[in-house]
Design a protein around this motif. Structure first.
Motif, PDB file in Angstrom:
ATOM      1  N   ALA A  36      -4.177 -83.666  48.042  1.00 57.21           N
ATOM      2  CA  ALA A  36      -5.130 -84.187  47.057  1.00 57.21           C
ATOM      3  C   ALA A  36      -5.219 -85.711  47.080  1.00 57.21           C
ATOM      4  O   ALA A  36      -6.282 -86.278  46.811  1.00 57.21           O
ATOM      5  CB  ALA A  36      -4.733 -83.718  45.664  1.00 57.21           C
ATOM      6  N   GLU A  37      -4.117 -86.385  47.404  1.00 55.99           N
ATOM      7  CA  GLU A  37      -4.107 -87.846  47.362  1.00 55.99           C
ATOM      8  C   GLU A  37      -4.672 -88.443  48.652  1.00 55.99           C
ATOM      9  O   GLU A  37      -4.957 -87.736  49.606  1.00 55.99           O
ATOM     10  CB  GLU A  37      -2.682 -88.350  47.123  1.00 55.99           C
ATOM     11  CG  GLU A  37      -2.058 -87.857  45.830  1.00 55.99           C
ATOM     12  CD  GLU A  37      -2.816 -88.314  44.597  1.00 55.99           C
ATOM     13  OE1 GLU A  37      -3.416 -89.405  44.646  1.00 55.99           O
ATOM     14  OE2 GLU A  37      -2.815 -87.574  43.590  1.00 55.99           O
ATOM     15  N   LYS A  38      -4.769 -89.773  48.675  1.00 57.08           N
ATOM     16  CA  LYS A  38      -5.374 -90.452  49.830  1.00 57.08           C
ATOM     17  C   LYS A  38      -4.420 -90.577  50.999  1.00 57.08           C
ATOM     18  O   LYS A  38      -4.849 -90.907  52.118  1.00 57.08           O
ATOM     19  CB  LYS A  38      -5.880 -91.831  49.413  1.00 57.08           C
ATOM     20  CG  LYS A  38      -4.798 -92.776  48.914  1.00 57.08           C
ATOM     21  CD  LYS A  38      -5.402 -94.101  48.478  1.00 57.08           C
ATOM     22  CE  LYS A  38      -4.316 -95.046  47.948  1.00 57.08           C
ATOM     23  NZ  LYS A  38      -4.892 -96.333  47.491  1.00 57.08           N
ATOM     24  N   THR A 236      -6.549 -85.245  53.814  1.00 54.55           N
ATOM     25  CA  THR A 236      -6.262 -85.882  52.529  1.00 54.55           C
ATOM     26  C   THR A 236      -7.523 -85.896  51.675  1.00 54.55           C
ATOM     27  O   THR A 236      -8.619 -85.592  52.144  1.00 54.55           O
ATOM     28  CB  THR A 236      -5.741 -87.307  52.745  1.00 54.55           C
ATOM     29  OG1 THR A 236      -6.701 -88.048  53.504  1.00 54.55           O
ATOM     30  CG2 THR A 236      -4.415 -87.292  53.501  1.00 54.55           C
ATOM     31  N   ARG A 237      -7.336 -86.258  50.396  1.00 55.13           N
ATOM     32  CA  ARG A 237      -8.425 -86.268  49.409  1.00 55.13           C
ATOM     33  C   ARG A 237      -9.110 -84.902  49.322  1.00 55.13           C
ATOM     34  O   ARG A 237     -10.306 -84.802  49.068  1.00 55.13           O
ATOM     35  CB  ARG A 237      -9.459 -87.348  49.734  1.00 55.13           C
ATOM     36  CG  ARG A 237      -8.886 -88.771  49.790  1.00 55.13           C
ATOM     37  CD  ARG A 237      -9.983 -89.754  50.114  1.00 55.13           C
ATOM     38  NE  ARG A 237      -9.515 -91.072  50.444  1.00 55.13           N
ATOM     39  CZ  ARG A 237      -9.323 -92.068  49.571  1.00 55.13           C
ATOM     40  NH1 ARG A 237      -9.550 -91.863  48.296  1.00 55.13           N
ATOM     41  NH2 ARG A 237      -8.890 -93.246  49.975  1.00 55.13           N
ATOM     42  N   HIS A 238      -8.359 -83.851  49.504  1.00 55.57           N
ATOM     43  CA  HIS A 238      -8.846 -82.474  49.378  1.00 55.57           C
ATOM     44  C   HIS A 238      -8.027 -81.780  48.292  1.00 55.57           C
ATOM     45  O   HIS A 238      -6.923 -81.289  48.546  1.00 55.57           O
ATOM     46  CB  HIS A 238      -8.720 -81.713  50.700  1.00 55.57           C
ATOM     47  CG  HIS A 238      -9.815 -81.992  51.677  1.00 55.57           C
ATOM     48  ND1 HIS A 238     -10.087 -83.260  52.150  1.00 55.57           N
ATOM     49  CD2 HIS A 238     -10.723 -81.156  52.268  1.00 55.57           C
ATOM     50  CE1 HIS A 238     -11.099 -83.197  53.000  1.00 55.57           C
ATOM     51  NE2 HIS A 238     -11.514 -81.937  53.076  1.00 55.57           N
ATOM     52  N   LYS A 239      -8.549 -81.762  47.080  1.00 55.34           N
ATOM     53  CA  LYS A 239      -7.808 -81.188  45.955  1.00 55.34           C
ATOM     54  C   LYS A 239      -8.201 -79.732  45.737  1.00 55.34           C
ATOM     55  O   LYS A 239      -9.382 -79.416  45.541  1.00 55.34           O
ATOM     56  CB  LYS A 239      -8.059 -81.992  44.680  1.00 55.34           C
ATOM     57  CG  LYS A 239      -7.241 -81.515  43.484  1.00 55.34           C
ATOM     58  CD  LYS A 239      -7.403 -82.432  42.299  1.00 55.34           C
ATOM     59  CE  LYS A 239      -6.628 -81.943  41.085  1.00 55.34           C
ATOM     60  NZ  LYS A 239      -5.185 -81.793  41.355  1.00 55.34           N
TER      61      LYS A 239
END
Length: 443
Positions: A36-38, A236-239
């Protein structure tokens, strides 16, 4: 909208998820790791925050780890390039010279011997001797009566075995509160002895490693890159917003933006808090999950300061009993080599600082530092408070029996993370072990 299919989807790009991903990718499975994070790394991540390079916390690599080194070897990470080894630790008490304890029986034998027979200004022979029955009984109870041992705090256990006040405050407290930031009256005796028990067969390997760079850059991203090089994917950045649960089987995940991914199995490698959020809509009343849902989380607070000069003459793991400086280190010669001075701390008790502003926290930290001879007045260039509200499972008495296995009764669902059952507690090694166990189940 894409609906890609994989052999396994791993929710969480921390050390547990990356380990599971690497194990499966090495076994030629097509894997998707979603973070979820960068950046990858989770609790072992590093990143830039408005111009200041920071880490998610203050971390050390323990020499007796056995699984994590093998994971890093698979990712082509050389431990000698990753770490600077320490053979001793410091305990700072008031403004006196530090109490020095050697920890490496092979690489620092004489330092260890000096620590045992020395430090007479702090600990008498009687103080040191009071620890012998305490540790003998503790390891015995850890093996034979683990549930009973988990019902008492380390403070209660030390009192029961007549550990002297000085030995308790100068040694037991740093090795408990200093590592997992809980006050000793709230810290499980089972967890305390569990820190050391798995290391006994590998005691000769004992020493502490300071990272030579941010942990995302030098450890976690190389694992992610290796996964990618093997034909799998780390994004990344996939929540993840929810699981796809159909006909009594987990079939994939759905992102918060609605995008879906399908797989033969899903490994939840998130924190306990995030795992519960994803699982409770489907399994709130499921008998197997009830202990896991009863297992609570606990907070942590890290504090980092960029300085005009080094705060200490060397980069070494240090503990500050009687202050909020639970554990800390100067890091300008190791992790943050571009800094003129760099101090990272874990604060205790964490609840005291969660609702305080960074400025309020810094003021307390500076005053507490003076008590142990560290005056940073006029030396602070920048600072950050890093709050971890939900990242750790509870290490207080009565919680360890609630930890779940990696294997669940739900088809297509596997758990990973240091809160799951394995011999360690909230460490990098425990995350790696859980990831390896999860990957074996997913093959």
């Amino acid at each position: 909208m894409r609906n890609e299919k994989f052999d396994a989807i791993i929710v969480g790009g921390g050390l547990a998820g990356l380990t599971a991903g690497l194990e499966l990718a090495t076994a030629k499975r097509r894997v998707l790791v979603l973070e979820a994070e960068k950046v990858v790394g989770g609790r072992t991540s590093s990143y830039c925050d408005e111009g200041m390079e920071i880490e998610s916390g203050f971390h050390r690599f323990i020499g007796y780890y056995s699984v994590l080194p093998k994971v890093l070897e698979k990712a082509d990470v050389n431990l000698d390039d990753l770490l600077m080894w320490e053979e001793k630790i410091h305990v700072r008490i008031k403004d006196k010279k530090p109490l020095i304890l050697g920890l490496s029986p092979v690489h620092g034998f004489f330092k260890m011997l000096k620590g045992i027979i020395g430090n007479s200004d702090y600990l008498s022979v009687k103080d040191k001797s009071s620890l012998i029955p305490f540790f003998i009984s503790g390891f015995k109870d850890y093996l034979l009566n683990p549930e009973k041992l988990d019902q008492v705090s380390i403070k209660e256990y030390a009192k029961k075995h007549h550990v002297s006040d000085k030995a308790f405050h100068y040694l037991v407290v740093p090795l408990s509160s200093g590592i997992f930031f809980l006050p000793p009256d709230r810290y499980s005796a089972y967890v305390f002895f569990g820190l050391f028990a798995p290391a006994i067969p590998r005691f000769y390997k004992m020493r502490i490693g300071a990272f030579l760079g941010g942990m995302t850059e030098v450890m976690c991203q190389p694992i992610a890159d290796k996964i990618t090089s093997l034909g799998s994917s780390v994004r990344t950045r996939h929540k993840v917003g929810s699981l796809i649960y159909e006909k009594n089987k987990i079939k994939g995940v759905r992102l918060e933006d609605g995008q879906q991914f399908q797989s033969k199995c899903v490994i939840l490698a998130t924190t306990l808090f995030s795992a519960r959020q994803l699982l409770q809509p489907y399994f709130k009343d499921h008998e197997w999950f009830k202990p896991m849902f009863q297992l609570t989380h606990m907070p942590a607070v890290a504090f980092q300061m960029e300085l005009t000069e080094p705060a200490l003459p060397m980069d070494i793991t240090t503990f500050g009993p009687f202050t909020c400086w639970a554990s800390f280190a100067e890091q300008s010669r190791t992790t943050f080599q571009k800094s003129k001075g760099r101090l990272s701390l874990i604060l205790s008790p964490p609840e005291k600082y969660l609702e305080r502003t960074p400025k309020e926290t810094m003021e307390i930290v500076l005053e507490e530092g003076k008590k142990i001879g560290i005056d940073l007045t006029g030396k602070v260039l920048d600072y950050r408070k890093v709050d971890h509200l939900y990242d750790f499972h509870n290490l207080e008495p009565g919680n360890q029996a609630l930890r779940p296995e990696q294997k669940t009764p739900i088809k297509g669902l596997i758990l990973a993370g240091d809160y799951t059952k394995q011999p360690y507690f909230a460490t990098m090694e425990s995350a790696a072990i859980s990831g390896v166990k999860a990957a074996k189940l997913a093959r």
